[in-house]
Write an enzyme that holds these catalytic residues in place. Structure first.
Site, mmCIF file in Angstrom:
data_model
loop_
_atom_site.group_PDB
_atom_site.id
_atom_site.type_symbol
_atom_site.label_atom_id
_atom_site.label_comp_id
_atom_site.label_asym_id
_atom_site.label_seq_id
_atom_site.Cartn_x
_atom_site.Cartn_y
_atom_site.Cartn_z
ATOM 1 N N GLU A 125 -30.663 40.479 -42.047
ATOM 2 C CA GLU A 125 -29.396 39.754 -41.866
ATOM 3 C C GLU A 125 -28.692 39.590 -43.211
ATOM 4 O O GLU A 125 -29.295 39.771 -44.251
ATOM 5 C CB GLU A 125 -29.672 38.337 -41.323
ATOM 6 C CG GLU A 125 -30.409 38.326 -40.012
ATOM 7 C CD GLU A 125 -30.762 36.909 -39.559
ATOM 8 O OE1 GLU A 125 -30.306 35.936 -40.192
ATOM 9 O OE2 GLU A 125 -31.509 36.800 -38.573
ATOM 10 N N LYS A 127 -27.169 37.241 -46.116
ATOM 11 C CA LYS A 127 -27.382 35.868 -46.595
ATOM 12 C C LYS A 127 -26.019 35.299 -46.951
ATOM 13 O O LYS A 127 -25.457 35.588 -48.000
ATOM 14 C CB LYS A 127 -28.312 35.831 -47.793
ATOM 15 C CG LYS A 127 -28.655 34.400 -48.187
ATOM 16 C CD LYS A 127 -29.769 34.353 -49.200
ATOM 17 C CE LYS A 127 -30.278 32.940 -49.424
ATOM 18 N NZ LYS A 127 -29.246 31.977 -49.744
ATOM 19 N N ASP A 129 -23.085 32.915 -48.048
ATOM 20 C CA ASP A 129 -23.030 31.958 -49.154
ATOM 21 C C ASP A 129 -22.152 30.772 -48.765
ATOM 22 O O ASP A 129 -21.012 30.645 -49.181
ATOM 23 C CB ASP A 129 -22.475 32.659 -50.403
ATOM 24 C CG ASP A 129 -22.868 31.928 -51.662
ATOM 25 O OD1 ASP A 129 -23.627 30.942 -51.569
ATOM 26 O OD2 ASP A 129 -22.413 32.339 -52.741
ATOM 27 N N TYR A 240 -21.430 31.310 -38.811
ATOM 28 C CA TYR A 240 -22.329 32.321 -38.238
ATOM 29 C C TYR A 240 -23.655 31.667 -37.884
ATOM 30 O O TYR A 240 -24.213 30.927 -38.707
ATOM 31 C CB TYR A 240 -22.630 33.443 -39.246
ATOM 32 C CG TYR A 240 -21.644 34.589 -39.205
ATOM 33 C CD1 TYR A 240 -21.364 35.248 -38.011
ATOM 34 C CD2 TYR A 240 -21.020 35.013 -40.367
ATOM 35 C CE1 TYR A 240 -20.465 36.306 -37.983
ATOM 36 C CE2 TYR A 240 -20.124 36.071 -40.351
ATOM 37 C CZ TYR A 240 -19.849 36.709 -39.146
ATOM 38 O OH TYR A 240 -18.971 37.748 -39.124
ATOM 39 N N LYS A 307 -36.484 38.837 -41.813
ATOM 40 C CA LYS A 307 -37.314 37.930 -41.022
ATOM 41 C C LYS A 307 -38.223 38.760 -40.113
ATOM 42 O O LYS A 307 -37.773 39.760 -39.544
ATOM 43 C CB LYS A 307 -36.431 37.035 -40.144
ATOM 44 C CG LYS A 307 -35.475 36.164 -40.938
ATOM 45 C CD LYS A 307 -34.491 35.416 -40.045
ATOM 46 C CE LYS A 307 -33.526 34.626 -40.920
ATOM 47 N NZ LYS A 307 -32.453 33.985 -40.137
ATOM 48 N N LYS A 331 -31.919 38.721 -53.011
ATOM 49 C CA LYS A 331 -30.592 38.435 -53.574
ATOM 50 C C LYS A 331 -29.963 39.647 -54.246
ATOM 51 O O LYS A 331 -30.642 40.576 -54.657
ATOM 52 C CB LYS A 331 -30.725 37.309 -54.606
ATOM 53 C CG LYS A 331 -31.007 35.969 -53.964
ATOM 54 C CD LYS A 331 -30.105 34.939 -54.576
ATOM 55 C CE LYS A 331 -30.411 33.557 -54.083
ATOM 56 N NZ LYS A 331 -29.619 32.555 -54.768
ATOM 57 N N CYS A 425 6.260 40.115 -78.394
ATOM 58 C CA CYS A 425 5.295 41.073 -77.864
ATOM 59 C C CYS A 425 4.282 41.427 -78.951
ATOM 60 O O CYS A 425 4.672 41.834 -80.043
ATOM 61 C CB CYS A 425 6.025 42.324 -77.395
ATOM 62 S SG CYS A 425 4.914 43.675 -76.968
ATOM 63 N N CYS A 428 4.907 45.477 -79.817
ATOM 64 C CA CYS A 428 6.092 46.044 -80.465
ATOM 65 C C CYS A 428 6.941 45.002 -81.189
ATOM 66 O O CYS A 428 7.906 45.359 -81.864
ATOM 67 C CB CYS A 428 6.949 46.805 -79.451
ATOM 68 S SG CYS A 428 7.851 45.726 -78.327
ATOM 69 N N CYS A 443 7.620 41.454 -72.229
ATOM 70 C CA CYS A 443 8.179 42.032 -73.437
ATOM 71 C C CYS A 443 9.527 42.651 -73.068
ATOM 72 O O CYS A 443 9.659 43.278 -72.015
ATOM 73 C CB CYS A 443 7.234 43.111 -73.959
ATOM 74 S SG CYS A 443 8.008 44.237 -75.114
ATOM 75 N N CYS A 449 8.457 49.991 -76.283
ATOM 76 C CA CYS A 449 7.227 49.267 -76.619
ATOM 77 C C CYS A 449 6.028 50.204 -76.515
ATOM 78 O O CYS A 449 5.856 50.913 -75.529
ATOM 79 C CB CYS A 449 7.072 48.089 -75.675
ATOM 80 S SG CYS A 449 5.534 47.196 -75.899
HETATM 81 S S1 IVH Z 1 -32.799 31.488 -42.395
HETATM 82 C C1 IVH Z 1 -36.578 29.384 -42.249
HETATM 83 N N1 IVH Z 1 -30.827 33.192 -42.471
HETATM 84 O O1 IVH Z 1 -29.945 30.354 -47.145
HETATM 85 C C2 IVH Z 1 -35.419 30.144 -42.719
HETATM 86 N N2 IVH Z 1 -30.771 31.359 -43.967
HETATM 87 O O2 IVH Z 1 -32.845 28.533 -47.747
HETATM 88 C C3 IVH Z 1 -34.230 29.297 -42.698
HETATM 89 N N3 IVH Z 1 -28.758 31.293 -45.383
HETATM 90 O O3 IVH Z 1 -29.317 27.253 -47.254
HETATM 91 C C4 IVH Z 1 -33.050 29.966 -43.214
HETATM 92 N N4 IVH Z 1 -27.817 33.114 -44.565
HETATM 93 O O4 IVH Z 1 -28.189 28.163 -45.173
HETATM 94 C C5 IVH Z 1 -31.333 32.076 -42.995
HETATM 95 N N5 IVH Z 1 -29.124 34.797 -42.394
HETATM 96 C C6 IVH Z 1 -29.640 33.659 -42.904
HETATM 97 C C7 IVH Z 1 -28.987 32.941 -43.921
HETATM 98 C C8 IVH Z 1 -29.596 31.791 -44.443
HETATM 99 C C9 IVH Z 1 -27.697 32.118 -45.438
HETATM 100 C C10 IVH Z 1 -28.922 30.122 -46.250
HETATM 101 C C11 IVH Z 1 -29.320 28.879 -45.516
HETATM 102 C C12 IVH Z 1 -30.118 28.108 -46.517
HETATM 103 C C13 IVH Z 1 -30.638 29.166 -47.418
HETATM 104 C C14 IVH Z 1 -32.084 29.415 -47.122
#
Ligand code: IVH
Length: 690
Positions: A125, A127, A129, A240, A307, A331, A425, A428, A443, A449
């Site tokens: 998936e 991650k 932010d 999401y 996962k 990351k 500028c 020039c 400028c 120039c």
């Molecule tokens: S799973 C047991 N899936 O990342 C696992 N977390 O510590 C629980 N986050 O602040 C988290 N995208 O909000 C999971 N696809 C995703 C995620 C995700 C972002 C964030 C979550 C948490 C941190 C995980």
């Protein structure tokens, strides 16, 4: 003597300093939603403290930030104890594939799988932010939304969350009686830009308590944890789903993927990029693919999450402290870093725009080493109050130009003057002016120039302008740096002798360039007008001008009122044209170019109303069998049509070729006539027949 006193002075003091810095930054981050340093910098300080504590365990005091997970709570929200704790997730930061392979190896070891056992199935998936939310539904209705808080106790933010359109308030009848959905609330990048734009306007109008946000995540956190729901409602948030907490009743789920699909069916947004992966190599491929797509996503992500798919295996794997063994976050390189400003230079662009640029101590951010970051303009530089010697946060997200986000507060120990834009500028020496209502200084040196020289040459030579084969960026740099070319007409005075004196210039390429130059002399009036690089005069305006006036002399001698007669020419364009041709040195350049043999067929002015497709808007999409995009556009424009980039109700025709995409769909949806290349030709020949 206590244990702590047995630790040598230097590490003890350092640990003390790190603890107090980390406490301060954790408060800014978790409580105030207003961090002063990037996450990567926080992590660095945190890891340094962890390392010290590992070396001298006596330093590991109970109040050390390393001993606490998650954030503190803000006064003002009701507390919510999570029925199922909201765990955190172990992080791998390796840029290389090893992050995925290490995780897979650990999972296989912990499940005691034989080396030749089948690959483990994972779900990969994004991650996101943003910040984690727990949504609780009872009898099909949203009853509570809570932040993660410290994982055990979060904040009740139900009122604010109810305003997020993507979060269902009611569930379909087949949803279980008690359901907790977990996911990430985030802000899209375009929404973030708009919000900050609005904030800047409010600040400019004197609003005292408004601020801009440093990144989408903080803007999202600020909105979710906004004590005034009326304000929260105005902040554009998205969501999401990626997991769940308590579930009572409902289907007997076997896999994580199945749960996500079901959540989607119940109305929760689930990312299209969720994927089932078999074994480490699928995860590696996912990490790579997402890493490449990262810049194109409409929202920020800081990595991917893997996962274990089978829920039975998840159970078997269990947890270590507060992290599940069945999941890991992998990351990407951080998009924000701290570095030092070594100087503030002013860059002059092709159009003469002056941009303040911070010269930085090189820093690796967003996957590249950055040495310059834009400060945009005078107002921005002042607002951020960036000074030489300051520690600043630099952000590079996507393929956007790196920018200075803010100064790290409390670091300035030196005397440095406030930044001011130069009055002249830097290239020039011509006067630099800031037009009324404009953010930028420019400028006034025009074609004179040096900074504008290279760029005006490149602009002049480009395909859509004079189309000079063989004159690219490298060569322009060379001829300008060698002093062979100072003005545009010098181009046509080039000879084999001075060209072959250039480094790495073979006789063959010199001859090619000369041939390209010779060929470019026969041009059209619109191309020539566009090639001059007059501010605000793009291709379309150049074409309108040529059509309206017929000859260059008529354009050059037109006064502002006469220029305003041209369709689509407003006061700004008219003023710019008039000023350009009022400069003796610009008229001189034009005369010299003509003297060098640059020519075009001059015609009588064409009343635009008399062209066959005047007033019609056409959109091109896909690849036509024989005409290139530019050719089709030129044909349409010559017939008076306007070629637009997107389809709307105002579009008269869409010309679609192979692999036409969403524009074609849109045309069908709106009932706009769709033509193929033959249809286009028919339209050009007998426009009234259609
Ligand atoms: S799973 C047991 N899936 O990342 C696992 N977390 O510590 C629980 N986050 O602040 C988290 N995208 O909000 C999971 N696809 C995703 C995620 C995700 C972002 C964030 C979550 C948490 C941190 C995980």
């Amino acid at each position: 003597m206590t244990d702590v006193e047995a630790v040598p002075g230097a590490p003890r003091e350092r640990a003390q300093a790190l603890r107090s810095q980390l406490h301060h930054h954790a408060h800014r981050y978790y409580v105030l939603d207003a961090p002063e340093i990037p996450d990567a910098e926080y992590d660095r300080l945190f890891q340094e403290l962890q390392a010290l504590e590992a070396q001298y365990p006596a330093l590991r005091t109970p109040d050390s930030p390393t001993q606490r997970v998650g954030g503190k709570l803000l006064e003002g929200f009701a507390k919510v104890r999570h029925t199922v704790p909201m765990l955190s997730i172990r992080t791998e930061t390796d840029i290389e594939a090893s992050g995925a392979r290490n995780f897979d190896a650990r999972v296989r070891r912990e499940l005691a799988l034989a080396a030749d056992a089948a690959p483990v199935e994972y779900v990969a998936e994004l991650k996101f932010d943003g910040l984690a939310l727990n949504l609780r539904y009872e009898a099909g209705a949203l009853v509570q939304a809570a932040t993660r808080g410290d994982g055990e106790v979060g904040e009740d933010v139900t009122q604010n969350i109810r305003t997020i359109g993507q979060i269902p308030l009611r569930l379909p009848a087949d949803a279980p009686p008690v359901l907790e959905v977990r996911g990430e609330v985030y802000m899209r990048r375009d929404d973030f830009e708009r919000l900050n734009e609005l904030q800047r306007e409010k600040i400019a109008q004197g609003a005292k308590h408004e601020k801009t946000f440093v990144n989408p995540r903080n803007a999202a956190a600020g909105a979710v944890r906004q004590l005034d729901p009326a304000i929260a409602r105005q902040r554009p948030l998205s969501f999401y789903a990626y997991g769940w907490g308590e579930i009572q009743g409902g289907p007997d789920f076997q896999t994580h993927f199945e749960v996500l699909q079901t959540l989607k069916a119940w109305g929760f947004p689930v990312s299209e990029r969720v994927q089932v992966a078999r074994g480490a190599e699928d995860l590696v491929a996912y990490h790579r693919a997402v890493g490449q797509a990262r810049d194109q996503l409409p929202f920020d992500i800081d990595g991917v999450v893997y996962k274990v798919n089978a829920l039975a295996l998840q159970q078997q794997l269990g947890f270590v402290t507060r992290e599940p063994r069945w999941a890991v976050a992998h990351k990407f390189p951080a998009q924000e870093q701290v570095t030092t400003v070594q100087a503030i230079d002013v860059f002059v662009g092709r159009t003469g725009k002056l941009t303040p640029v911070a010269k930085l101590q090189p820093v690796f951010v967003g996957g590249v080493t950055v040495t310059n970051a834009t400060l945009h303009n005078e107002d921005e530089a002042r607002r951020k109050d960036v000074r030489v010697g300051d520690q600043v946060i630099v952000r590079r997200a996507g393929d956007v130009i790196p920018e200075v986000v803010s100064v790290v507060p409390g670091q300035r120990t030196h005397e440095a003057p406030v930044f001011t834009m130069p009055s002249h500028c830097p290239v020039c020496g011509s006067q630099a002016v800031r037009e009324e209502g404009e953010a930028d200084y420019r400028c006034t040196g025009g074609l004179f120039c040096g900074a504008q020289r290279k760029q005006s040459l490149l602009h002049f030579a480009q395909r859509r302008a004079m189309d000079i084969e063989g004159l690219g960026e490298k060569l322009v740099d060379q001829v300008v740096d060698a002093g062979i070319i100072r003005t545009l007409p010098d181009l046509y005075r080039l000879g084999l002798a001075n060209l072959s004196a250039l480094d790495r210039m073979g006789e063959k390429s010199a001859q090619n360039l000369l041939a390209g130059l010779e060929q470019s002399k026969a041009t059209t009036l619109p191309r020539f007008l566009f090639a001059l690089g007059i501010r605000h005069v793009g291709e379309a305006t150049a074409r309108d001008l040529a059509r309206h006036f017929g000859t260059l002399d008529a354009v050059m001698h037109a006064n502002v009122d006469q220029l305003l007669q041209v369709p689509d020419v407003g006061p700004v364009v008219a003023e710019s044209l008039h000023t350009f041709f009022a400069q003796a040195h610009n008229r001189e350049v034009v005369e010299q170019l003509r003297a060098c043999g640059v020519h075009w067929p001059e015609g009588e002015p064409v009343a635009t109303a008399s062209l066959p497709l005047t007033g019609k808007t056409v959109v091109l999409t896909g690849t036509l069998p024989t005409l290139s995009r530019d050719e089709a556009k030129a044909l349409l424009e010559a017939a008076g049509a306007k070629v637009a980039g997107s389809v709307s109700k105002k579009t008269h025709y869409v010309v679609a070729g192979a692999e036409a995409g969403s524009k074609l769909d849109k045309a069908r949806e709106l009932g706009v006539p769709v033509l193929d290349e033959d249809g286009l030709r028919a339209l050009l020949e007998t426009p009234t027949a259609l």
